[in-house]
Write a protein that holds these residues in place. Structure first.
Motif, PDB file in Angstrom:
ATOM      1  N   HIS A 180       0.665  -1.297  -0.138  1.00  0.00           N
ATOM      2  CA  HIS A 180      -0.095  -0.255   0.010  1.00  0.00           C
ATOM      3  C   HIS A 180       0.549   1.667  -0.065  1.00  0.00           C
ATOM      4  O   HIS A 180      -0.037   2.266  -0.894  1.00  0.00           O
ATOM      5  N   ARG A 181       1.586   1.468   0.743  1.00  0.00           N
ATOM      6  CA  ARG A 181       2.199   2.514   1.018  1.00  0.00           C
ATOM      7  C   ARG A 181       3.651   2.391   0.431  1.00  0.00           C
ATOM      8  O   ARG A 181       4.740   2.408   0.143  1.00  0.00           O
ATOM      9  N   SER A 182       3.316   2.537  -1.406  1.00  0.00           N
ATOM     10  CA  SER A 182       4.591   2.408  -2.547  1.00  0.00           C
ATOM     11  C   SER A 182       3.868   3.623  -3.674  1.00  0.00           C
ATOM     12  O   SER A 182       2.600   3.466  -3.578  1.00  0.00           O
ATOM     13  N   ASP A 183       4.633   4.332  -4.197  1.00  0.00           N
ATOM     14  CA  ASP A 183       4.445   5.380  -5.529  1.00  0.00           C
ATOM     15  C   ASP A 183       4.105   3.768  -6.783  1.00  0.00           C
ATOM     16  O   ASP A 183       4.191   2.815  -6.334  1.00  0.00           O
ATOM     17  N   TRP A 184       2.815   4.722  -7.108  1.00  0.00           N
ATOM     18  CA  TRP A 184       2.645   3.484  -8.561  1.00  0.00           C
ATOM     19  C   TRP A 184       3.520   3.902  -9.985  1.00  0.00           C
ATOM     20  O   TRP A 184       4.575   5.259  -9.161  1.00  0.00           O
ATOM     21  N   VAL A 185       4.176   3.112 -11.030  1.00  0.00           N
ATOM     22  CA  VAL A 185       5.271   3.499 -11.434  1.00  0.00           C
ATOM     23  C   VAL A 185       4.483   3.381 -12.887  1.00  0.00           C
ATOM     24  O   VAL A 185       4.106   2.528 -13.192  1.00  0.00           O
ATOM     25  N   TYR A 186       5.352   3.649 -13.694  1.00  0.00           N
ATOM     26  CA  TYR A 186       5.660   2.781 -15.358  1.00  0.00           C
ATOM     27  C   TYR A 186       6.722   1.940 -15.133  1.00  0.00           C
ATOM     28  O   TYR A 186       7.776   2.446 -15.590  1.00  0.00           O
ATOM     29  N   GLN A 187       6.709   0.923 -16.704  1.00  0.00           N
ATOM     30  CA  GLN A 187       8.668   0.939 -16.972  1.00  0.00           C
ATOM     31  C   GLN A 187       8.134   0.653 -18.190  1.00  0.00           C
ATOM     32  O   GLN A 187       7.726  -0.255 -19.320  1.00  0.00           O
ATOM     33  N   LYS A 188       8.760   1.754 -19.034  1.00  0.00           N
ATOM     34  CA  LYS A 188       8.753   1.890 -20.659  1.00  0.00           C
ATOM     35  C   LYS A 188       9.996   0.660 -21.965  1.00  0.00           C
ATOM     36  O   LYS A 188      10.378   0.433 -21.354  1.00  0.00           O
ATOM     37  N   SER A 189       9.343   0.224 -22.846  1.00  0.00           N
ATOM     38  CA  SER A 189       9.940  -0.986 -23.728  1.00  0.00           C
ATOM     39  C   SER A 189      10.298  -0.518 -24.268  1.00  0.00           C
ATOM     40  O   SER A 189       8.732  -0.814 -25.221  1.00  0.00           O
ATOM     41  N   ILE A 190      10.983  -0.011 -25.716  1.00  0.00           N
ATOM     42  CA  ILE A 190      11.179   0.017 -26.812  1.00  0.00           C
ATOM     43  C   ILE A 190      11.428  -0.530 -27.539  1.00  0.00           C
ATOM     44  O   ILE A 190      11.655  -0.448 -28.941  1.00  0.00           O
ATOM     45  N   ASP A 191      11.532  -2.134 -26.939  1.00  0.00           N
ATOM     46  CA  ASP A 191      11.979  -3.372 -27.748  1.00  0.00           C
ATOM     47  C   ASP A 191      11.392  -4.697 -27.916  1.00  0.00           C
ATOM     48  O   ASP A 191      11.657  -5.494 -27.700  1.00  0.00           O
ATOM     49  N   ASN A 192      10.322  -4.692 -27.805  1.00  0.00           N
ATOM     50  CA  ASN A 192       8.807  -5.783 -27.735  1.00  0.00           C
ATOM     51  C   ASN A 192       9.584  -5.826 -26.287  1.00  0.00           C
ATOM     52  O   ASN A 192       8.826  -7.715 -26.155  1.00  0.00           O
ATOM     53  N   GLY A 193       9.906  -5.375 -25.371  1.00  0.00           N
ATOM     54  CA  GLY A 193       9.527  -6.245 -24.288  1.00  0.00           C
ATOM     55  C   GLY A 193      10.853  -7.363 -23.347  1.00  0.00           C
ATOM     56  O   GLY A 193      11.085  -7.942 -22.932  1.00  0.00           O
ATOM     57  N   VAL A 194      12.131  -6.725 -24.681  1.00  0.00           N
ATOM     58  CA  VAL A 194      12.964  -7.766 -24.381  1.00  0.00           C
ATOM     59  C   VAL A 194      13.993  -6.870 -23.052  1.00  0.00           C
ATOM     60  O   VAL A 194      14.880  -7.409 -22.126  1.00  0.00           O
ATOM     61  N   THR A 195      14.265  -5.317 -23.034  1.00  0.00           N
ATOM     62  CA  THR A 195      14.500  -4.435 -22.298  1.00  0.00           C
ATOM     63  C   THR A 195      13.767  -3.740 -21.618  1.00  0.00           C
ATOM     64  O   THR A 195      12.717  -3.531 -22.261  1.00  0.00           O
ATOM     65  N   PHE A 196      13.534  -3.095 -20.260  1.00  0.00           N
ATOM     66  CA  PHE A 196      12.704  -2.209 -19.563  1.00  0.00           C
ATOM     67  C   PHE A 196      13.480  -0.959 -18.802  1.00  0.00           C
ATOM     68  O   PHE A 196      14.494  -1.758 -18.462  1.00  0.00           O
ATOM     69  N   LYS A 197      13.515   0.169 -19.093  1.00  0.00           N
ATOM     70  CA  LYS A 197      13.683   1.000 -18.859  1.00  0.00           C
ATOM     71  C   LYS A 197      13.140   0.940 -17.374  1.00  0.00           C
ATOM     72  O   LYS A 197      12.390   0.941 -17.262  1.00  0.00           O
ATOM     73  N   ALA A 198      14.380   2.313 -16.309  1.00  0.00           N
ATOM     74  CA  ALA A 198      14.065   1.419 -15.167  1.00  0.00           C
ATOM     75  C   ALA A 198      12.464   2.472 -14.383  1.00  0.00           C
ATOM     76  O   ALA A 198      11.675   3.608 -15.380  1.00  0.00           O
ATOM     77  N   PRO A 199      11.844   2.725 -13.740  1.00  0.00           N
ATOM     78  CA  PRO A 199      10.458   2.492 -13.168  1.00  0.00           C
ATOM     79  C   PRO A 199      10.495   4.471 -13.199  1.00  0.00           C
ATOM     80  O   PRO A 199      11.614   4.742 -11.756  1.00  0.00           O
ATOM     81  N   VAL A 200       9.852   4.579 -13.348  1.00  0.00           N
ATOM     82  CA  VAL A 200       9.342   5.849 -12.842  1.00  0.00           C
ATOM     83  C   VAL A 200       8.400   5.911 -12.276  1.00  0.00           C
ATOM     84  O   VAL A 200       6.844   5.699 -12.851  1.00  0.00           O
TER      85      VAL A 200
END
Ligand code: ZN
Length: 457
Positions: A180-200
Motif C-alpha cells: 500500500h505505501r508505495s509509489d505507482w510507476v511505469y516501466q517502458k520498453s521500446i524493444d518489444n519487452g526485451v528490456t525495460f527502462k527503470a521505473p518512473v
C-alpha cells in the motif's frame, strides 16, 4: 443413419460423443480475473488470447481461433511465488493474476505473481513490502502459447500489473511498486519487452502530517487517443494499524475519483483542462488539479475510463457506504462525463450493483459491461447502453445468466472480436476453483466438455 427419424435421439448420440459446455476451462482459481490487472485478453490476427489465475495462483493462457473454432490450452505460463504456502493466513492472495500483451513481433507477454516483494528481496526504493515477486514471462515462439520463458527484466516489487501498447509498438507496464505505501510507476520498453527502462513514479505515496496515515492510490490505466495514456484513480487513506485517531486502524477505505492523461510522445502529464501536472502527483495536487468528484463519505472502488473520439473522457467508479472491515458492501457504478468544460454526473439509478468496464463510442454513445446479481441470486453478465452521454442506461445484451451464481469479470478484451469481449469466472460454493467463460455478442464460446473439464471437483 438408419432409424434416426427421432431427432432428439440423434442429438443425444452426438452429445455423448462431443458434449459442449459453455465454459472453456474449469481450472480458474480464486478471483481468477479482475478489472485491475489488465488486459486479461487480447484479440490478434483472428485469435483471442486469454490469461487468468489458475491453480496455486499460477498464470494460465488459453486461445480461441475464431476461424477454425479451435481452442488451445490452457497452458501454465509461469510459476507464481504466491499460492504455495497452505499455512498462510490469507489463503488466496489474488494480487498476482496476469496481464497480457502481444508485442509487434507477435511474442506474447504476461506480467504476474507480485504483491510487493519481501524484505529478503532487498530494500524497496519506492515503497514497502508484502509478498510475492512480480515476474515477466514471454512466449518462446511468436503466437505460440504452449511454451514460456520467465525473464528477469522488471521490478519484482510490482503488483496490479497493467499493460499498454502504443501504436508505435512501445510497451508500458504500469504497477504499484510495493504494498500500500508505495509509489505507482511505469516501466517502458521500446524493444518489444526485451528490456525495460527503470521505473518512473507517477503517483506518490506520502506520510500525512495531520493524521496517522499515508497517502495511497488505486489507478486504472488505459490507452487513450493517439499517443495518450489515460488514468482514472481513487485515493486510499492508508491508516496506521496502531491508530489513536481511528480505533479500526488499517481498513480498505477509499475515496474520491480523479482523472489525468499522459502524453507518451512529449512525456507530459496533464489534467482534463490541458494543464501540466508536476510528477509524481501528490494528494495535494491531485485534489487541486485532477478531481472528477469528491466522494468523502461513501467508499469507492475500482475506477475505469475511456475517451470519445474528441478525447473527452468518461470515468466510472464503484461507490457505496462504509460497511466495515471488508469491501463487500453494496457498491454501484457511478458514471461521469467531461463535456469539455465540466464533469457531468449521471443521475441514472438503473445500473445494478456490480463491477465492470466501459466502452465509449461517442460523447453520446456509451456502454458498460457489468457483472451483477439479483436479489433472487441470479448472476448475470450484461451490457448497459446509454445514448445520451450516460444520463440514463438501459439493459442491452445479456451475455450469461446463471441461477445461484456470481461472477468475477475482466476488463474488455483488447481490440475485441465481437464474439469474445470479456472473460468471467463463476464463483461456486464449496470450491475455490472457477469455471471460466469467454463471452461475446453471441453469448459464451463453447468447448467440448472433455477439453474444458481439466479438474475434477
Ligand atoms: Zn493501506
Amino acid at each position: 443413419m438408419i432409424g434416426c427419424n427421432h431427432k432428439s435421439r440423434v442429438i443425444h448420440n452426438v452429445d455423448v460423443n462431443n458434449q459442449k459446455v459453455d465454459y472453456f476451462t474449469n481450472n480458474g482459481f480464486g478471483n481468477a480475473v479482475a478489472i485491475v490487472q489488465h488486459p486479461a485478453g487480447v484479440y490478434h490476427k483472428g485469435i483471442t488470447y486469454v490469461a487468468y489465475q489458475g491453480p496455486l495462483e499460477d498464470p494460465y493462457v488459453a486461445s480461441y481461433n475464431h476461424t477454425t473454432k479451435e481452442w488451445k490450452g490452457p497452458f501454465k505460463a509461469g510459476v507464481s511465488q504466491m499460492g504455495k504456502n497452505p499455512n498462510r493466513k490469507k489463503k488466496i492472495d489474488n494480487h498476482g493474476k496476469p496481464a497480457i500483451l502481444i508485442d509487434d513481433a507477435d511474442y506474447i507477454h504476461i506480467a504476474f505473481g507480485g504483491h510487493g516483494g519481501t524484505p529478503e528481496d532487498g530494500k524497496n526504493p519506492l515503497g514497502n513490502h508484502h509478498y510475492g515477486k512480480n515476474l515477466h514471462a514471454v512466449s518462446k515462439k511468436p503466437l505460440d502459447i504452449s511454451e514460456w520463458e520467465t525473464l528477469d527484466n522488471i521490478s519484482l516489487f510490482g503488483t496490479y500489473s497493467q499493460f499498454v501498447k502504443m501504436d508505435n509498438g512501445d510497451i508500458y507496464l504500469f504497477y504499484r511498486h510495493g504494498a500500500h505505501r508505495s509509489d505507482w510507476v511505469y516501466q517502458k520498453s521500446i524493444d518489444n519487452g526485451v528490456t525495460f527502462k527503470a521505473p518512473v513514479s507517477f503517483l506518490k505515496h506520502k506520510r500525512r502530517t495531520n493524521i496517522e496515515a499515508e497517502d495511497s492510490w488505486y489507478p486504472w490505466v488505459s490507452k487513450g487517443n493517439g499517443d495518450d495514456i489515460i488514468v482514472a484513480f481513487d485515493y486510499h487513506i492508508c491508516r496506521d494499524n496502531k491508530n489513536t485517531q481511528d480505533a479500526r486502524g488499517h481498513i480498505p477505505e477509499r475515496h474520491n475519483v480523479y482523472y489525468m492523461v499522459f502524453n507518451t510522445k512529449t512525456g507530459v502529464w496533464k489534467n482534463v483542462k490541458n494543464e501540466s501536472l508536476k510528477m509524481p502527483l501528490t494528494k495535494e495536487t491531485a485534489d487541486k488539479k485532477t478531481l472528477v468528484s469528491a466522494i468523502p463519505d461513501d467508499w469507492t472502488f475500482q475506477g475505469i475510463t475511456d475517451v470519445d473520439p474528441n478525447g473527452n473522457p468518461h470515468v466510472c467508479i464503484l461507490v457505496g457506504p462504509d460497511v466495515g472491515e471488508d469491501r463487500s458492501g453494496p457498491k454501484r457504478m457511478q458514471h461521469f462525463r467531461w463535456d469539455g468544460e465540466v464533469w457531468l454526473k449521471s443521475k441514472n439509478k438503473a445500473l445494478p450493483r456490480g463491477n465492470g468496464d466501459i466502452d465509449v463510442k461517442s460523447s453520446k454513445e456509451v456502454s458498460i459491461y457489468l457483472e451483477s446479481e439479483t436479489s433472487e441470486g441470479i448472476g448475470e453478465i450484461s451490457r448497459w447502453d446509454s445514448f445520451n452521454g450516460g444520463m440514463s442506461f438501459k439493459k442491452g445484451t445479456v451475455f450469461l445468466r446463471r441461477n445461484n451464481a456470481s461472477f468475477v469479470i475482466s476488463t474488455l478484451i483488447d481490440n475485441p472480436h465481437p464474439d469474445a469481449r470479456i472473460i468471467v469466472g463463476e464463483k461456486e460454493s464449496g470450491t475455490d476453483y472457477r469455471k471460466m467463460y469467454l463471452l461475446g455478442d453471441n453469448g459464451a464460446i463453447k468447448r467440448s466438455k472433455s477439453e474444458a473439464e481439466i479438474l475434477k471437483y
